[in-house]
Design a protein around this motif. Structure first.
Motif, short mmCIF file in Angstrom:
data_model
loop_
_atom_site.label_atom_id
_atom_site.label_comp_id
_atom_site.label_asym_id
_atom_site.label_seq_id
_atom_site.Cartn_x
_atom_site.Cartn_y
_atom_site.Cartn_z
N HIS A 25 0.82 -1.22 0.00
CA HIS A 25 0.00 0.00 0.00
C HIS A 25 0.85 1.26 0.00
O HIS A 25 0.36 2.34 -0.36
CB HIS A 25 -0.93 0.01 1.22
CG HIS A 25 -1.92 -1.12 1.23
ND1 HIS A 25 -2.83 -1.32 0.22
CD2 HIS A 25 -2.12 -2.13 2.13
CE1 HIS A 25 -3.57 -2.39 0.49
NE2 HIS A 25 -3.15 -2.90 1.63
N VAL A 26 2.12 1.12 0.41
CA VAL A 26 3.02 2.28 0.46
C VAL A 26 3.70 2.52 -0.88
O VAL A 26 3.94 3.67 -1.27
CB VAL A 26 4.08 2.07 1.57
CG1 VAL A 26 5.09 3.22 1.58
CG2 VAL A 26 3.41 1.96 2.92
N GLY A 29 2.38 5.19 -3.38
CA GLY A 29 2.66 6.55 -2.94
C GLY A 29 4.10 6.94 -3.17
O GLY A 29 4.40 8.08 -3.56
N VAL A 32 4.51 7.71 -6.92
CA VAL A 32 3.95 9.02 -7.28
C VAL A 32 4.90 10.13 -6.84
O VAL A 32 5.19 11.07 -7.60
CB VAL A 32 2.55 9.19 -6.66
CG1 VAL A 32 2.08 10.63 -6.79
CG2 VAL A 32 1.56 8.25 -7.31
N SER A 33 5.41 10.03 -5.62
CA SER A 33 6.31 11.05 -5.10
C SER A 33 7.62 11.08 -5.88
O SER A 33 8.16 12.16 -6.16
CB SER A 33 6.60 10.77 -3.62
OG SER A 33 7.55 11.68 -3.11
N ALA A 96 7.78 13.92 4.25
CA ALA A 96 6.81 14.17 3.19
C ALA A 96 5.92 15.36 3.51
O ALA A 96 5.60 16.17 2.63
CB ALA A 96 5.96 12.91 2.96
N ARG A 138 12.58 5.48 5.24
CA ARG A 138 12.13 4.49 4.26
C ARG A 138 12.90 3.19 4.40
O ARG A 138 12.31 2.10 4.39
CB ARG A 138 12.30 5.05 2.84
CG ARG A 138 11.31 6.16 2.50
CD ARG A 138 11.30 6.45 1.01
NE ARG A 138 12.58 6.95 0.53
CZ ARG A 138 12.95 8.22 0.56
NH1 ARG A 138 12.14 9.12 1.09
NH2 ARG A 138 14.11 8.61 0.08
N THR A 192 2.34 15.54 -4.87
CA THR A 192 2.77 14.14 -4.78
C THR A 192 3.31 13.82 -3.39
O THR A 192 3.12 12.72 -2.88
CB THR A 192 3.85 13.82 -5.83
OG1 THR A 192 5.04 14.58 -5.58
CG2 THR A 192 3.34 14.10 -7.24
N VAL A 195 0.35 13.29 -1.16
CA VAL A 195 -0.16 11.93 -1.35
C VAL A 195 0.68 10.93 -0.57
O VAL A 195 0.16 10.02 0.09
CB VAL A 195 -0.17 11.57 -2.86
CG1 VAL A 195 -0.45 10.08 -3.06
CG2 VAL A 195 -1.21 12.40 -3.60
N LEU A 196 2.01 11.10 -0.62
CA LEU A 196 2.89 10.19 0.11
C LEU A 196 2.67 10.29 1.62
O LEU A 196 2.64 9.27 2.32
CB LEU A 196 4.35 10.51 -0.23
CG LEU A 196 5.41 9.63 0.44
CD1 LEU A 196 5.22 8.16 0.07
CD2 LEU A 196 6.81 10.10 0.06
N THR A 199 -0.35 8.48 2.46
CA THR A 199 -0.11 7.04 2.33
C THR A 199 0.50 6.48 3.60
O THR A 199 0.07 5.45 4.11
CB THR A 199 0.81 6.76 1.13
OG1 THR A 199 0.19 7.22 -0.07
CG2 THR A 199 1.09 5.27 1.00
N TYR A 200 1.53 7.16 4.11
CA TYR A 200 2.14 6.70 5.35
C TYR A 200 1.14 6.71 6.51
O TYR A 200 1.14 5.81 7.35
CB TYR A 200 3.34 7.58 5.71
CG TYR A 200 4.59 7.28 4.93
CD1 TYR A 200 5.18 6.02 4.98
CD2 TYR A 200 5.19 8.24 4.13
CE1 TYR A 200 6.33 5.74 4.27
CE2 TYR A 200 6.35 7.97 3.42
CZ TYR A 200 6.92 6.72 3.49
OH TYR A 200 8.06 6.44 2.77
#
Length: 423
Positions: A25-26, A29, A32-33, A96, A138, A192, A195-196, A199-200
């Motif tokens: 699921h990560v 994101g 995109v970033s 982010a 990350r 972006t 969005v990230l 996502t987190y």
């Protein structure tokens, strides 16, 4: 259909990564970033050109590019006391959020008629303050969620995503800049990162899987851990000089193309595209190296990269130097994945965020410093000799590292033999 084909992709080293219930699921994101950052490579400089005074454009372009990366080194120390004990998702999420907020302020200031070149550089610098911590987060997240045998393939997924974005992002940015202007490409980059951040927050709920660590007051704890671990210190030194010796290539390449080969920017773009395509392939290959001895692999990558750069430095025809540059990109790509896997294996999970942030803070300075040296070096000896000197220096660095490693192993073997003889 053969059994191997039928079992693919479950037999791939990447399957445990892309099928992980949280990581899967990560990854969208992150993709995109990464694409947004790939577009920002062009947009950051183009907006600086538009905002800077005509007679100071070179200075402000350099400041804008530096501001988008270098403050992360300062952020490693400034925020070390508060961030050292945080989990991977939290660190990456905060980076982010800061990126999204600071970058979004640029189009907002533009709409308000307040965007000057000075404010622009300040906002870029603010956006980069937590970048080393975000990168550390990350890779720490991978160490938190996956067993050690899957670390290298997971690292390779991250670097491959980034490599793909560096190929697709710049031409896409060129199209969007022509249509709407660079400030709106930066607005897309900010979106972006938003969005990230979401996502987190949404894909990684607070559970027992994501560990929480006791924090200490030290701002430089990561550097202290690296200093006490010979394996980590040696890897950092190798990476620092590897990246530094590559830095002058960014100055020498365009001058070599224009002055030595009497070609246009199109050929320069072809070289960089070949390097990027090679890097994308190398990123995919990296996940299959998990059974290789990682320390020896990093040294082999350094030597192989330098050898692949030799045709360019020797003035070989494009038919030879272009495939060589593509091969260099292929060899270069696994380096970060392998080196991150070494950090993940050597440092404890509690130490890993601070250690990776410290590593990132040092390395983010290496290429810019090398690039700064490249200017006077090209002026003194010329573009092609500079490329040759970089290649030879990188090969020499790898050979020295190999010699040190062999000598250390022999010393350890001799020490073990003496102990056995005494008993």
């Amino acid at each position: 259909m053969s059994p191997d084909v039928a079992r693919f992709p479950r037999t791939s080293p990447y399957w445990p990564v892309v099928s992980h219930p949280l990581l899967r699921h990560v990854l969208p994101g992150l993709a995109v970033s990464a694409l947004g950052d790939g577009m920002a490579v062009v947009a950051v400089t183009w907006l600086a050109i538009q905002l800077a005074p005509q007679d100071q454009r070179g200075l402000w372009i350099a400041l804008a590019v530096a501001a988008y990366a270098l403050p992360s080194a300062a952020g490693t120390v400034i925020f070390g006391r508060w961030l050292r004990g945080r989990g991977g998702a939290q660190l990456a999420g905060w980076d982010a959020i800061l990126r999204a907020t600071a970058l979004a302020a640029i189009p907002i200031a533009h709409l308000a008629g307040m965007l000057t070149i000075g404010l622009y550089v300040v906002l870029l610098a603010a956006s980069a303050l937590l970048h080393s911590w975000g990168s550390a987060g990350r890779f720490t997240l991978i160490a938190e969620l996956l067993p050690e045998r899957h670390h290298l393939p997971a690292n390779a997924v991250l670097t491959t995503i980034s490599g793909f974005a560096t190929i697709v992002g710049p031409p896409l940015a060129g199209i969007l800049i022509g249509w709407a202007g660079p400030v709106w490409v930066i607005a897309i980059d900010a979106a972006t990162f938003a969005v990230l951040a979401l996502t987190y927050r949404l894909a990684l709920p607070a559970t027992g899987t994501i560990q929480r660590y006791e924090r200490t007051a030290s701002r430089t704890a990561g550097f202290a851990v690296i200093r006490r671990q010979p394996a980590l210190l040696g890897l950092l030194v190798l990476s620092l000089w590897f990246f530094f010796f590559f830095g002058p290539v960014y100055v020498a390449m365009p001058i070599h193309i224009t002055d030595d080969r009497h070609a246009s920017a199109t050929l320069l773009g072809v070289y960089y595209t070949a390097f990027g395509v090679g890097g994308l392939v190398g990123g995919v290959v990296a996940g299959h190296l998990r059974r290789w001895p990682l320390r020896a692999t990093t040294i082999g990558i350094v030597i192989g990269f330098g050898v692949a750069m030799l045709p360019l430095g020797l003035g070989a025809p494009v038919g030879l130097s272009l495939p060589g540059f593509a091969l260099a990109g292929l060899i270069w790509a696994p380096y970060m994945s392998v080196s991150m896997a070494l950090f993940q294996r050597t440092a404890s999970t509690e130490q890993l965020p601070a250690v990776l942030a410290a590593n990132g803070a040092v390395l983010v300075l290496a290429v810019p410093l090398g690039t700064m040296v490249g200017g006077p070096l090209v002026g003194a000896i010329g573009a092609r000799p500079t490329l040759l000197l970089c290649a030879v220096a990188i090969v020499t660095l790898g050979l020295v590292a190999a010699g040190v490693r062999v000598a250390r192993r022999n010393a350890q073997g001799s020490g073990a033999t003496e102990v056995s003889a005494r008993h």
